[in-house]
Design a protein around this motif. Sequence first.
Motif, PDB file in Angstrom:
ATOM      1  N   ILE A   7       0.858  -1.175   0.000  1.00 13.96           N
ATOM      2  CA  ILE A   7       0.000   0.000   0.000  1.00 13.96           C
ATOM      3  C   ILE A   7       0.897   1.229   0.000  1.00 13.96           C
ATOM      4  O   ILE A   7       1.808   1.328   0.831  1.00 13.96           O
ATOM      5  N   ASN A   8       0.668   2.146  -0.932  1.00 10.70           N
ATOM      6  CA  ASN A   8       1.436   3.389  -1.007  1.00 10.70           C
ATOM      7  C   ASN A   8       0.477   4.565  -0.988  1.00 10.70           C
ATOM      8  O   ASN A   8      -0.567   4.522  -1.656  1.00 10.70           O
ATOM      9  N   ALA A   9       0.835   5.587  -0.220  1.00  4.61           N
ATOM     10  CA  ALA A   9       0.007   6.793  -0.147  1.00  4.61           C
ATOM     11  C   ALA A   9       0.894   7.994   0.112  1.00  4.61           C
ATOM     12  O   ALA A   9       1.954   7.876   0.741  1.00  4.61           O
ATOM     13  N   ARG A  88       4.505   3.682   2.958  1.00  3.28           N
ATOM     14  CA  ARG A  88       4.560   2.408   2.248  1.00  3.28           C
ATOM     15  C   ARG A  88       4.338   1.346   3.308  1.00  3.28           C
ATOM     16  O   ARG A  88       5.110   1.234   4.266  1.00  3.28           O
ATOM     17  N   TRP A 115      -9.661  -1.884  -1.368  1.00  2.00           N
ATOM     18  CA  TRP A 115     -10.007  -0.657  -0.661  1.00  2.00           C
ATOM     19  C   TRP A 115      -9.130  -0.569   0.577  1.00  2.00           C
ATOM     20  O   TRP A 115      -8.859  -1.576   1.223  1.00  2.00           O
ATOM     21  N   THR A 138      -9.288   4.955  -0.368  1.00  3.40           N
ATOM     22  CA  THR A 138      -9.200   4.862  -1.822  1.00  3.40           C
ATOM     23  C   THR A 138     -10.436   5.392  -2.531  1.00  3.40           C
ATOM     24  O   THR A 138     -10.336   5.884  -3.640  1.00  3.40           O
ATOM     25  N   GLN A 160      -4.108  12.136  -4.613  1.00  5.03           N
ATOM     26  CA  GLN A 160      -4.194  10.871  -5.325  1.00  5.03           C
ATOM     27  C   GLN A 160      -4.597   9.773  -4.362  1.00  5.03           C
ATOM     28  O   GLN A 160      -4.190   9.781  -3.201  1.00  5.03           O
ATOM     29  N   PRO A 162      -4.657   6.239  -2.473  1.00  4.05           N
ATOM     30  CA  PRO A 162      -3.642   5.255  -2.125  1.00  4.05           C
ATOM     31  C   PRO A 162      -3.687   4.090  -3.129  1.00  4.05           C
ATOM     32  O   PRO A 162      -4.755   3.768  -3.660  1.00  4.05           O
ATOM     33  N   THR A 163      -2.549   3.487  -3.386  1.00  6.21           N
ATOM     34  CA  THR A 163      -2.507   2.347  -4.308  1.00  6.21           C
ATOM     35  C   THR A 163      -2.344   1.045  -3.518  1.00  6.21           C
ATOM     36  O   THR A 163      -1.741   1.030  -2.444  1.00  6.21           O
ATOM     37  N   ILE A 164      -2.910  -0.011  -4.064  1.00  2.00           N
ATOM     38  CA  ILE A 164      -2.810  -1.357  -3.476  1.00  2.00           C
ATOM     39  C   ILE A 164      -2.310  -2.273  -4.578  1.00  2.00           C
ATOM     40  O   ILE A 164      -2.935  -2.370  -5.629  1.00  2.00           O
ATOM     41  N   ARG A 165      -1.179  -2.936  -4.326  1.00  2.26           N
ATOM     42  CA  ARG A 165      -0.576  -3.795  -5.353  1.00  2.26           C
ATOM     43  C   ARG A 165      -0.255  -5.145  -4.759  1.00  2.26           C
ATOM     44  O   ARG A 165       0.407  -5.249  -3.731  1.00  2.26           O
TER      45      ARG A 165
END
Length: 168
Positions: A7-9, A88, A115, A138, A160, A162-165
């Motif tokens: 998770i990145n924000a 991160r 999410w 998100t 932006q 947060p991303t979840i990968r």
Amino acid sequence: MQRSVEINAEVAGRTGGGKGFHYLHWRSKLELSIDCFVCERTNRTTVLEVGAERALCSGSRSGIPGHYTAARIAAFDVTSGEDRLALRAVVSFWWAPFHDSRSGHRNAAPTLHPWVRLHIGYECPEDADEPGTASIQTNMVRPASESCGQCGGKVVTSEQAPTIRLLD
């Protein structure tokens, strides 16, 4: 099998000194939607805390109570600048294939609808005795801002999501 998501924000806000300064910091709790193999339900809100060996699955409104599940925060790395705060986090969880006990849908890792909600703490320079909290997630409309509960000044802005990968 064990799975991991990263998770990145990043948020904007005055993190150190100067006008509008509110000591911003990421709080050690996050909420993430993952599919829970314990209650065999998809897209469960799971509450995780840094240092905890297990997480709490929210259960459901249809009678499944909240319960512990095999998930934990494996990494929680913070980077801060004068007007930026980045996070991160890596969440590790156990995953097994199943069909949702209510809807019959097959589960996925991390989930079909990823999410996350991240929590931010702050201290107002006008009233440091009353720390404040804010959160980003998100599914917010961007840009999103939060104001201080004490002085009313803008504390943090999320431009932006947060991303979840999925890592593995």
